[in-house]
Scaffold this motif. Structure first.
Motif, PDB file in Angstrom:
ATOM      1  N   VAL A  90       0.836  -1.195   0.000  1.00  5.92           N
ATOM      2  CA  VAL A  90       0.000   0.000   0.000  1.00  5.92           C
ATOM      3  C   VAL A  90       0.872   1.247   0.000  1.00  5.92           C
ATOM      4  O   VAL A  90       1.991   1.238   0.514  1.00  5.92           O
ATOM      5  CB  VAL A  90      -0.990   0.022   1.191  1.00  5.92           C
ATOM      6  N   GLN A  91       0.320   2.308  -0.597  1.00  4.38           N
ATOM      7  CA  GLN A  91       1.071   3.558  -0.710  1.00  4.38           C
ATOM      8  C   GLN A  91       0.105   4.706  -0.939  1.00  4.38           C
ATOM      9  O   GLN A  91      -0.898   4.559  -1.634  1.00  4.38           O
ATOM     10  CB  GLN A  91       2.042   3.454  -1.893  1.00  4.38           C
ATOM     11  N   GLY A  92       0.411   5.858  -0.363  1.00  2.26           N
ATOM     12  CA  GLY A  92      -0.340   7.069  -0.644  1.00  2.26           C
ATOM     13  C   GLY A  92      -0.035   7.536  -2.050  1.00  2.26           C
ATOM     14  O   GLY A  92       1.083   7.373  -2.543  1.00  2.26           O
ATOM     15  N   ASP A  93      -1.012   8.124  -2.723  1.00  3.07           N
ATOM     16  CA  ASP A  93      -0.816   8.577  -4.100  1.00  3.07           C
ATOM     17  C   ASP A  93       0.278   9.631  -4.214  1.00  3.07           C
ATOM     18  O   ASP A  93       0.896   9.773  -5.262  1.00  3.07           O
ATOM     19  CB  ASP A  93      -2.127   9.117  -4.675  1.00  3.07           C
ATOM     20  N   GLN A  94       0.531  10.405  -3.156  1.00  3.54           N
ATOM     21  CA  GLN A  94       1.570  11.427  -3.183  1.00  3.54           C
ATOM     22  C   GLN A  94       2.851  10.991  -2.467  1.00  3.54           C
ATOM     23  O   GLN A  94       3.802  11.756  -2.396  1.00  3.54           O
ATOM     24  CB  GLN A  94       1.058  12.723  -2.557  1.00  3.54           C
ATOM     25  N   ALA A  95       2.855   9.800  -1.927  1.00  5.04           N
ATOM     26  CA  ALA A  95       4.019   9.322  -1.170  1.00  5.04           C
ATOM     27  C   ALA A  95       5.121   8.861  -2.118  1.00  5.04           C
ATOM     28  O   ALA A  95       4.852   8.268  -3.158  1.00  5.04           O
ATOM     29  CB  ALA A  95       3.619   8.183  -0.242  1.00  5.04           C
ATOM     30  N   ALA A  96       6.347   9.127  -1.728  1.00  2.92           N
ATOM     31  CA  ALA A  96       7.493   8.720  -2.536  1.00  2.92           C
ATOM     32  C   ALA A  96       7.831   7.249  -2.338  1.00  2.92           C
ATOM     33  O   ALA A  96       8.490   6.647  -3.178  1.00  2.92           O
ATOM     34  CB  ALA A  96       8.705   9.578  -2.181  1.00  2.92           C
ATOM     35  N   ALA A  97       7.388   6.673  -1.233  1.00  2.00           N
ATOM     36  CA  ALA A  97       7.690   5.275  -0.938  1.00  2.00           C
ATOM     37  C   ALA A  97       6.433   4.584  -0.415  1.00  2.00           C
ATOM     38  O   ALA A  97       5.516   5.224   0.096  1.00  2.00           O
ATOM     39  CB  ALA A  97       8.801   5.188   0.102  1.00  2.00           C
ATOM     40  N   SER A  98       6.423   3.280  -0.537  1.00  2.00           N
ATOM     41  CA  SER A  98       5.276   2.510  -0.055  1.00  2.00           C
ATOM     42  C   SER A  98       5.313   2.396   1.467  1.00  2.00           C
ATOM     43  O   SER A  98       6.331   2.667   2.103  1.00  2.00           O
ATOM     44  CB  SER A  98       5.278   1.115  -0.684  1.00  2.00           C
ATOM     45  N   ASP A  99       4.188   1.953   2.020  1.00  2.00           N
ATOM     46  CA  ASP A  99       4.100   1.698   3.455  1.00  2.00           C
ATOM     47  C   ASP A  99       4.622   0.302   3.787  1.00  2.00           C
ATOM     48  O   ASP A  99       4.689  -0.066   4.951  1.00  2.00           O
ATOM     49  CB  ASP A  99       2.634   1.794   3.920  1.00  2.00           C
ATOM     50  N   GLY A 100       4.926  -0.478   2.789  1.00  3.07           N
ATOM     51  CA  GLY A 100       5.370  -1.851   2.981  1.00  3.07           C
ATOM     52  C   GLY A 100       4.218  -2.825   2.810  1.00  3.07           C
ATOM     53  O   GLY A 100       3.083  -2.448   2.557  1.00  3.07           O
ATOM     54  N   TRP A 101       4.542  -4.097   2.917  1.00  5.83           N
ATOM     55  CA  TRP A 101       3.565  -5.165   2.733  1.00  5.83           C
ATOM     56  C   TRP A 101       2.772  -5.362   4.018  1.00  5.83           C
ATOM     57  O   TRP A 101       3.331  -5.372   5.109  1.00  5.83           O
ATOM     58  CB  TRP A 101       4.275  -6.463   2.356  1.00  5.83           C
ATOM     59  N   ILE A 102       1.458  -5.527   3.857  1.00  7.40           N
ATOM     60  CA  ILE A 102       0.585  -5.798   4.999  1.00  7.40           C
ATOM     61  C   ILE A 102      -0.306  -6.986   4.662  1.00  7.40           C
ATOM     62  O   ILE A 102      -0.556  -7.270   3.491  1.00  7.40           O
ATOM     63  CB  ILE A 102      -0.284  -4.579   5.383  1.00  7.40           C
ATOM     64  N   GLY A 103      -0.781  -7.662   5.687  1.00  3.95           N
ATOM     65  CA  GLY A 103      -1.655  -8.807   5.487  1.00  3.95           C
ATOM     66  C   GLY A 103      -3.105  -8.395   5.353  1.00  3.95           C
ATOM     67  O   GLY A 103      -3.491  -7.270   5.684  1.00  3.95           O
ATOM     68  N   GLN A 104      -3.925  -9.330   4.888  1.00  2.00           N
ATOM     69  CA  GLN A 104      -5.360  -9.099   4.724  1.00  2.00           C
ATOM     70  C   GLN A 104      -5.995  -8.617   6.027  1.00  2.00           C
ATOM     71  O   GLN A 104      -6.874  -7.770   6.023  1.00  2.00           O
ATOM     72  CB  GLN A 104      -6.033 -10.396   4.250  1.00  2.00           C
ATOM     73  N   GLU A 105      -5.534  -9.143   7.154  1.00  2.88           N
ATOM     74  CA  GLU A 105      -6.115  -8.776   8.453  1.00  2.88           C
ATOM     75  C   GLU A 105      -5.820  -7.333   8.848  1.00  2.88           C
ATOM     76  O   GLU A 105      -6.464  -6.793   9.752  1.00  2.88           O
ATOM     77  CB  GLU A 105      -5.623  -9.741   9.546  1.00  2.88           C
ATOM     78  N   GLU A 106      -4.873  -6.692   8.183  1.00  5.51           N
ATOM     79  CA  GLU A 106      -4.532  -5.295   8.468  1.00  5.51           C
ATOM     80  C   GLU A 106      -5.415  -4.318   7.692  1.00  5.51           C
ATOM     81  O   GLU A 106      -5.356  -3.121   7.919  1.00  5.51           O
ATOM     82  CB  GLU A 106      -3.066  -5.002   8.135  1.00  5.51           C
ATOM     83  N   ILE A 107      -6.195  -4.830   6.743  1.00  2.72           N
ATOM     84  CA  ILE A 107      -7.083  -3.980   5.949  1.00  2.72           C
ATOM     85  C   ILE A 107      -8.475  -4.047   6.553  1.00  2.72           C
ATOM     86  O   ILE A 107      -9.084  -5.110   6.627  1.00  2.72           O
ATOM     87  CB  ILE A 107      -7.103  -4.394   4.468  1.00  2.72           C
ATOM     88  N   TYR A 108      -8.982  -2.894   6.987  1.00  5.53           N
ATOM     89  CA  TYR A 108     -10.273  -2.831   7.664  1.00  5.53           C
ATOM     90  C   TYR A 108     -11.428  -2.604   6.704  1.00  5.53           C
ATOM     91  O   TYR A 108     -12.522  -3.109   6.903  1.00  5.53           O
ATOM     92  CB  TYR A 108     -10.264  -1.717   8.706  1.00  5.53           C
TER      93      TYR A 108
END
Length: 167
Positions: A90-108
């Motif tokens: 996941v990453q913000g559209d204006q972010a220069a870098a991603s937030d890293g990999w997250i699991g399905q359980e981290e998505i609300y």
């Protein structure tokens, strides 16, 4: 509709959001920040629905917990499937870098609409799905080549059907 607000800390909001969406309820709140401009702007009202057992898709805007424990509204730019399940970059559209990999359980939840200036914008329309795909591609390309990313954005800003969301 009566618009009221419930002030709370970031930690409390994270916990409350997760609980509401896990109960199968929709969550509406006012977004703050600049990481998802131009789609989600500071002050827009966003409406999320729970994912339930449905995996998030590449280009979806999700409400998720990141590795540092914070909660963010960012876009899925990649998805991996393994024996352990799905994981998402996941990453913000204006972010220069991603937030890293997250699991399905981290998505609300996943963004289904936003409200700006009293106008509701559904995220599942063809126009918004195309813009979402473009934004995901742009973020992926930004990680590799900034010139391609800026050319894509300039091209789409000139198209009237998309320009209102990109300016």
């Amino acid at each position: 509709m009566n618009k009221t607000s419930l002030p709370c800390s970031s930690a409390a909001f994270s916990s409350l959001s997760a609980d509401i969406l896990r109960l199968g309820k929709h969550l509406r709140f006012q977004a703050h920040g600049m990481s998802m401009r131009p789609l989600v702007r500071d002050g827009d009202f966003v409406l999320f629905e729970p994912l339930a057992d449905t995996p998030a898709r590449v280009a979806d805007v999700v409400l998720c917990r990141t590795g540092v424990g914070g909660i963010v509204v960012h876009r899925v730019i990649r998805r991996q499937v393994s024996a352990d399940g799905c994981s998402y970059l996941v990453q913000g559209d204006q972010a220069a870098a991603s937030d890293g990999w997250i699991g399905q359980e981290e998505i609300y939840g996943v963004l289904v609409s936003l409200e700006r200036g009293g106008v509701s914008i559904p995220m599942r329309s063809l126009r918004m799905r195309l813009l979402a795909g473009l934004a995901a591609l742009r973020s992926r390309q930004r990680l590799q080549n900034r010139n391609v990313s800026s050319i894509i954005v300039r091209l789409f800003k000139r198209l009237p059907v998309f320009g209102i969301f990109l300016n």
